[in-house]
Motif scaffolding. Structure first.
Motif, mmCIF file in Angstrom:
data_model
loop_
_atom_site.group_PDB
_atom_site.id
_atom_site.type_symbol
_atom_site.label_atom_id
_atom_site.label_comp_id
_atom_site.label_asym_id
_atom_site.label_seq_id
_atom_site.Cartn_x
_atom_site.Cartn_y
_atom_site.Cartn_z
ATOM 1 N N ALA A 44 34.492 -22.119 25.326
ATOM 2 C CA ALA A 44 33.988 -22.904 24.199
ATOM 3 C C ALA A 44 35.021 -23.048 23.088
ATOM 4 O O ALA A 44 35.080 -24.093 22.428
ATOM 5 C CB ALA A 44 32.705 -22.284 23.651
ATOM 6 N N THR A 45 35.849 -22.029 22.886
ATOM 7 C CA THR A 45 36.890 -22.113 21.853
ATOM 8 C C THR A 45 37.911 -23.189 22.224
ATOM 9 O O THR A 45 38.290 -24.007 21.385
ATOM 10 C CB THR A 45 37.581 -20.745 21.664
ATOM 11 O OG1 THR A 45 36.574 -19.791 21.303
ATOM 12 C CG2 THR A 45 38.636 -20.808 20.588
ATOM 13 N N GLY A 54 37.234 -25.613 24.182
ATOM 14 C CA GLY A 54 36.449 -26.841 24.121
ATOM 15 C C GLY A 54 36.383 -27.423 22.717
ATOM 16 O O GLY A 54 36.341 -28.639 22.540
ATOM 17 N N ALA A 55 36.392 -26.566 21.706
ATOM 18 C CA ALA A 55 36.399 -27.040 20.319
ATOM 19 C C ALA A 55 37.680 -27.823 20.043
ATOM 20 O O ALA A 55 37.657 -28.831 19.326
ATOM 21 C CB ALA A 55 36.276 -25.871 19.351
ATOM 22 N N ASP A 81 35.771 -26.975 29.549
ATOM 23 C CA ASP A 81 35.787 -26.328 28.236
ATOM 24 C C ASP A 81 34.969 -27.125 27.224
ATOM 25 O O ASP A 81 34.235 -26.543 26.412
ATOM 26 C CB ASP A 81 37.226 -26.160 27.744
ATOM 27 C CG ASP A 81 38.018 -25.152 28.570
ATOM 28 O OD1 ASP A 81 37.410 -24.347 29.302
ATOM 29 O OD2 ASP A 81 39.256 -25.186 28.488
ATOM 30 N N TYR A 95 31.688 -25.963 25.026
ATOM 31 C CA TYR A 95 31.567 -26.184 23.584
ATOM 32 C C TYR A 95 30.247 -26.895 23.257
ATOM 33 O O TYR A 95 29.499 -26.468 22.379
ATOM 34 C CB TYR A 95 32.757 -27.006 23.082
ATOM 35 C CG TYR A 95 32.649 -27.396 21.637
ATOM 36 C CD1 TYR A 95 32.872 -26.460 20.630
ATOM 37 C CD2 TYR A 95 32.310 -28.686 21.267
ATOM 38 C CE1 TYR A 95 32.750 -26.811 19.291
ATOM 39 C CE2 TYR A 95 32.202 -29.047 19.942
ATOM 40 C CZ TYR A 95 32.425 -28.103 18.954
ATOM 41 O OH TYR A 95 32.304 -28.462 17.629
ATOM 42 N N GLN A 104 26.931 -24.947 23.299
ATOM 43 C CA GLN A 104 26.592 -24.087 22.155
ATOM 44 C C GLN A 104 25.528 -24.741 21.278
ATOM 45 O O GLN A 104 24.848 -24.070 20.524
ATOM 46 C CB GLN A 104 27.835 -23.853 21.277
ATOM 47 C CG GLN A 104 28.942 -23.104 21.950
ATOM 48 C CD GLN A 104 30.100 -22.955 21.014
ATOM 49 O OE1 GLN A 104 30.424 -21.836 20.645
ATOM 50 N NE2 GLN A 104 30.713 -24.040 20.597
#
Length: 128
Positions: free
Chosen positions: A28-29, A31-32, A119, A123, A126
């Motif tokens: 997710a990081t 993906g941000a 990814d 993100y 979330q």
């Protein structure tokens, strides 16, 4: 000896599957960072529409249905035909939006890197 060989082989197979599933989950990081390419037109953390529709709670949503956004006739038709955003459909769309929904007004050419898409999905997940 044969029994231990089978157990070792089985253990390797289980660890391989577990590793593949962890890799499939995405980061997710990371993906941000990928989402920055999308953030010009979209938000993920609220229902607010920009030039593109909000991607807040996008997974499971029928295409072309986010309230208050003026979708292209092609995207509305895709939703009416049953396109729902899930891992597979979003991945196809993000690879080549104009091929997945012919006539979409989204100008973005797509993401070609599968890891970036994985990814990005992590993100977006979330914000369910």
């Amino acid at each position: 000896m044969r029994y231990s060989t089978v157990l070792i082989g089985l253990s390797v197979a289980i660890l391989s599957v577990a590793g593949a599933r962890a890799q499939d989950a995405g980061d997710a990081t990371a993906g941000a960072t990928v989402f920055k390419k999308c953030a010009v037109c979209h938000v993920a953390d609220s229902d607010k529409n920009k030039v593109g529709p909000s991607l807040f709670k996008v997974m499971g949503r029928t295409a072309g249905t986010h309230p208050g956004f003026s979708y292209s006739p092609a995207m509305k038709a895709a939703g009416a035909a049953g396109l729902v955003w899930d891992t597979a459909s979003l991945r196809d769309y993000l690879h080549d939006p104009k091929a997945k929904v012919k006539g979409t007004k989204m100008a973005f050419p797509g993401l070609k890197d599968d890891k970036e898409i994985t990814d990005l999905e992590a993100y977006l997940n979330q914000y369910k």
